[in-house]
Design an enzyme around this catalytic site. Sequence first.
Site, PDB file in Angstrom:
ATOM      1  N   TYR A   1     -11.798   1.128  -4.153  1.00 10.35           N
ATOM      2  CA  TYR A   1     -10.629   1.813  -4.684  1.00 10.35           C
ATOM      3  C   TYR A   1      -9.988   0.911  -5.744  1.00 10.35           C
ATOM      4  CZ  TYR A   1      -7.479   5.727  -4.656  1.00 10.35           C
ATOM      5  OH  TYR A   1      -6.792   6.866  -5.007  1.00 10.35           O
TER       6      TYR A   1
ATOM      7  N   GLY B   1      -6.135  -5.089 -10.879  1.00 15.85           N
ATOM      8  CA  GLY B   1      -6.199  -6.391 -10.216  1.00 15.85           C
ATOM      9  C   GLY B   1      -7.652  -6.784  -9.965  1.00 15.85           C
ATOM     10  N   HIS B   2      -8.406  -5.853  -9.390  1.00 21.05           N
ATOM     11  CA  HIS B   2      -9.830  -6.114  -9.173  1.00 21.05           C
ATOM     12  C   HIS B   2     -10.542  -6.344 -10.512  1.00 21.05           C
ATOM     13  CE1 HIS B   2      -8.814  -3.360  -5.675  1.00 21.05           C
ATOM     14  NE2 HIS B   2      -9.356  -4.375  -5.013  1.00 21.05           N
TER      15      HIS B   2
ATOM     16  N   GLN C   1      -4.985 -14.250  -6.195  1.00 25.00           N
ATOM     17  CA  GLN C   1      -3.814 -14.948  -5.649  1.00 25.00           C
ATOM     18  C   GLN C   1      -2.888 -13.958  -4.943  1.00 25.00           C
ATOM     19  OE1 GLN C   1      -3.121 -18.300  -5.511  1.00 25.00           O
ATOM     20  NE2 GLN C   1      -1.443 -17.551  -4.227  1.00 25.00           N
TER      21      GLN C   1
ATOM     22  N   ASP D   1      -3.479 -12.065  -2.591  1.00 23.66           N
ATOM     23  CA  ASP D   1      -3.643 -12.287  -1.153  1.00 23.66           C
ATOM     24  C   ASP D   1      -3.708 -13.799  -0.938  1.00 23.66           C
ATOM     25  OD1 ASP D   1      -4.138  -9.420  -0.070  1.00 23.66           O
ATOM     26  OD2 ASP D   1      -5.321  -9.577  -1.891  1.00 23.66           O
TER      27      ASP D   1
ATOM     28  N   GLN E   1      -5.153 -15.268   2.271  1.00 24.70           N
ATOM     29  CA  GLN E   1      -6.612 -15.094   2.288  1.00 24.70           C
ATOM     30  C   GLN E   1      -7.300 -16.144   1.412  1.00 24.70           C
ATOM     31  OE1 GLN E   1      -8.667 -11.151   2.049  1.00 24.70           O
ATOM     32  NE2 GLN E   1      -8.831 -11.680  -0.103  1.00 24.70           N
TER      33      GLN E   1
ATOM     34  N   SER F   1      -1.958  -2.897  -6.005  1.00 26.24           N
ATOM     35  CA  SER F   1      -2.607  -2.872  -4.695  1.00 26.24           C
ATOM     36  C   SER F   1      -3.175  -1.486  -4.452  1.00 26.24           C
ATOM     37  CB  SER F   1      -1.575  -3.204  -3.611  1.00 26.24           C
ATOM     38  OG  SER F   1      -2.064  -2.818  -2.344  1.00 26.24           O
ATOM     39  N   SER F   2      -4.319  -1.440  -3.779  1.00 23.00           N
ATOM     40  CA  SER F   2      -4.904  -0.124  -3.444  1.00 23.00           C
ATOM     41  C   SER F   2      -3.943   0.670  -2.575  1.00 23.00           C
ATOM     42  CB  SER F   2      -6.229  -0.309  -2.704  1.00 23.00           C
ATOM     43  OG  SER F   2      -7.099  -1.124  -3.443  1.00 23.00           O
ATOM     44  N   ARG F   3      -3.085  -0.019  -1.816  1.00 29.72           N
ATOM     45  CA  ARG F   3      -2.166   0.678  -0.904  1.00 29.72           C
ATOM     46  C   ARG F   3      -0.934   1.240  -1.627  1.00 29.72           C
ATOM     47  NH1 ARG F   3      -3.932  -3.513   2.955  1.00 29.72           N
ATOM     48  NH2 ARG F   3      -4.924  -2.469   4.724  1.00 29.72           N
TER      49      ARG F   3
HETATM   50  P1  AMP Z   1      -9.112  -5.814  -1.700  1.00 27.88           P
HETATM   51  O1  AMP Z   1     -10.013  -4.747  -2.253  1.00 27.88           O
HETATM   52  O2  AMP Z   1      -7.697  -5.386  -1.545  1.00 27.88           O
HETATM   53  O3  AMP Z   1      -9.696  -6.491  -0.491  1.00 27.88           O
HETATM   54  O4  AMP Z   1      -9.054  -6.937  -2.810  1.00 27.88           O
HETATM   55  C1  AMP Z   1     -10.228  -7.526  -3.298  1.00 27.88           C
HETATM   56  C2  AMP Z   1      -9.863  -8.729  -4.117  1.00 27.88           C
HETATM   57  O5  AMP Z   1      -9.038  -8.334  -5.210  1.00 27.88           O
HETATM   58  C3  AMP Z   1      -9.080  -9.772  -3.306  1.00 27.88           C
HETATM   59  O6  AMP Z   1      -9.543 -11.071  -3.653  1.00 27.88           O
HETATM   60  C4  AMP Z   1      -7.671  -9.540  -3.777  1.00 27.88           C
HETATM   61  O7  AMP Z   1      -6.854 -10.699  -3.687  1.00 27.88           O
HETATM   62  C5  AMP Z   1      -7.883  -9.153  -5.223  1.00 27.88           C
HETATM   63  N1  AMP Z   1      -6.726  -8.410  -5.714  1.00 27.88           N
HETATM   64  C6  AMP Z   1      -6.166  -7.311  -5.160  1.00 27.88           C
HETATM   65  N2  AMP Z   1      -5.065  -6.941  -5.853  1.00 27.88           N
HETATM   66  C7  AMP Z   1      -4.926  -7.847  -6.853  1.00 27.88           C
HETATM   67  C8  AMP Z   1      -3.974  -8.030  -7.897  1.00 27.88           C
HETATM   68  N3  AMP Z   1      -2.942  -7.212  -8.051  1.00 27.88           N
HETATM   69  N4  AMP Z   1      -4.152  -9.067  -8.735  1.00 27.88           N
HETATM   70  C9  AMP Z   1      -5.183  -9.928  -8.582  1.00 27.88           C
HETATM   71  N5  AMP Z   1      -6.124  -9.815  -7.618  1.00 27.88           N
HETATM   72  C10 AMP Z   1      -5.993  -8.790  -6.766  1.00 27.88           C
END
Ligand code: AMP
Length: 290
Positions: A32, A36-37, A148, A150, A153, A185-187
């Site tokens: 999703y 950011g990704h 960063q 997360d 994490q 954020s995906s959320r």
């Molecule tokens: P997720 O799909 O939410 O597990 O995120 C996958 C990766 O994308 C993780 O390393 C997150 O920290 C990074 N990520 C998610 N949102 C952002 C964002 N807004 N800016 C930078 N990295 C992000």
Amino acid sequence: MQTITSIRLLRNALSPLRNAGRSIGLVPTMGYLHEGHARLVSTAREQNDVVVVSIFVNPLQFGPNEDFAQYPRDLHHDEQMLTALGCDFIFAPSVNEMYPEPAVTVVDLPEMGQVLCGRTRPIHFRGVATVVSKLLHIVQPDKAYFGQKDGQQLAIILRMVQDLNLPLAIVGVPTVRESDGLAKSSRNIFLSVQDRPHATVLYRALQVARDDIEAGQRFAAEVMAHMAALISAEPTVRLDYAEAVDARTLQPLSVLSGTVMLAVAAYVGKTRLIDNIVLPLPPIDSPDIP
Ligand code: AMP
């Protein structure tokens, strides 16, 4: 770009490339995808010959009352976005491919996983460390990319790689934000139109705390109380935590010095959001401290 769902086929595709000396970058995600990704993927694209993006909503990191089933998924959209970003391989395994049997071996860093988000999500970081460890063994990248956004994490993955002598570099990528400061954020799609403006309070609280620190405040309790008060006062927002910790160890600080992470979490309506900033501060015995 190829989408591969089998561990064996992914290994078959990557091993000749690795043997030919091509560098491999891995971006682990739950799909999703948003900007950011995309920042992680384009950073990986700049730094590697081959880019692999994994898309896997990992059941091991969701608690029994969390949103595993509701977590948004859209592989078609993700494939289009990753094609445009120059990704080479999507690794999108099923739950059965990753966990043909329940995981008996887990990777756990309780000292770092039970603080901050770990207090409301006690099994989350064990699930994260375990699946990231599996992905690193499957892909064997030279570099892996984490946001960063997360921050807990990222600190945990850095420590796991150090403690287990894993042969790769972890690259942290700065948080990508909406124009009003809300971390992407995906959320965020779960935020109602009414709640959305209030979601900016997380970043506003971090900015106010940064201002306090820049003005000379060094007592963690004062900074934390200020962030907590701002977040708690925001309509439709319920504070989870507002803390100042050592960015590397995630342990609490009483006096702020060294590399400090200010981290906040709050429910905006029903959606739990997190955010953080990292501040490099002078060491405690420095003459720069006012
Ligand atoms: P997720 O799909 O939410 O597990 O995120 C996958 C990766 O994308 C993780 O390393 C997150 O920290 C990074 N990520 C998610 N949102 C952002 C964002 N807004 N800016 C930078 N990295 C992000």
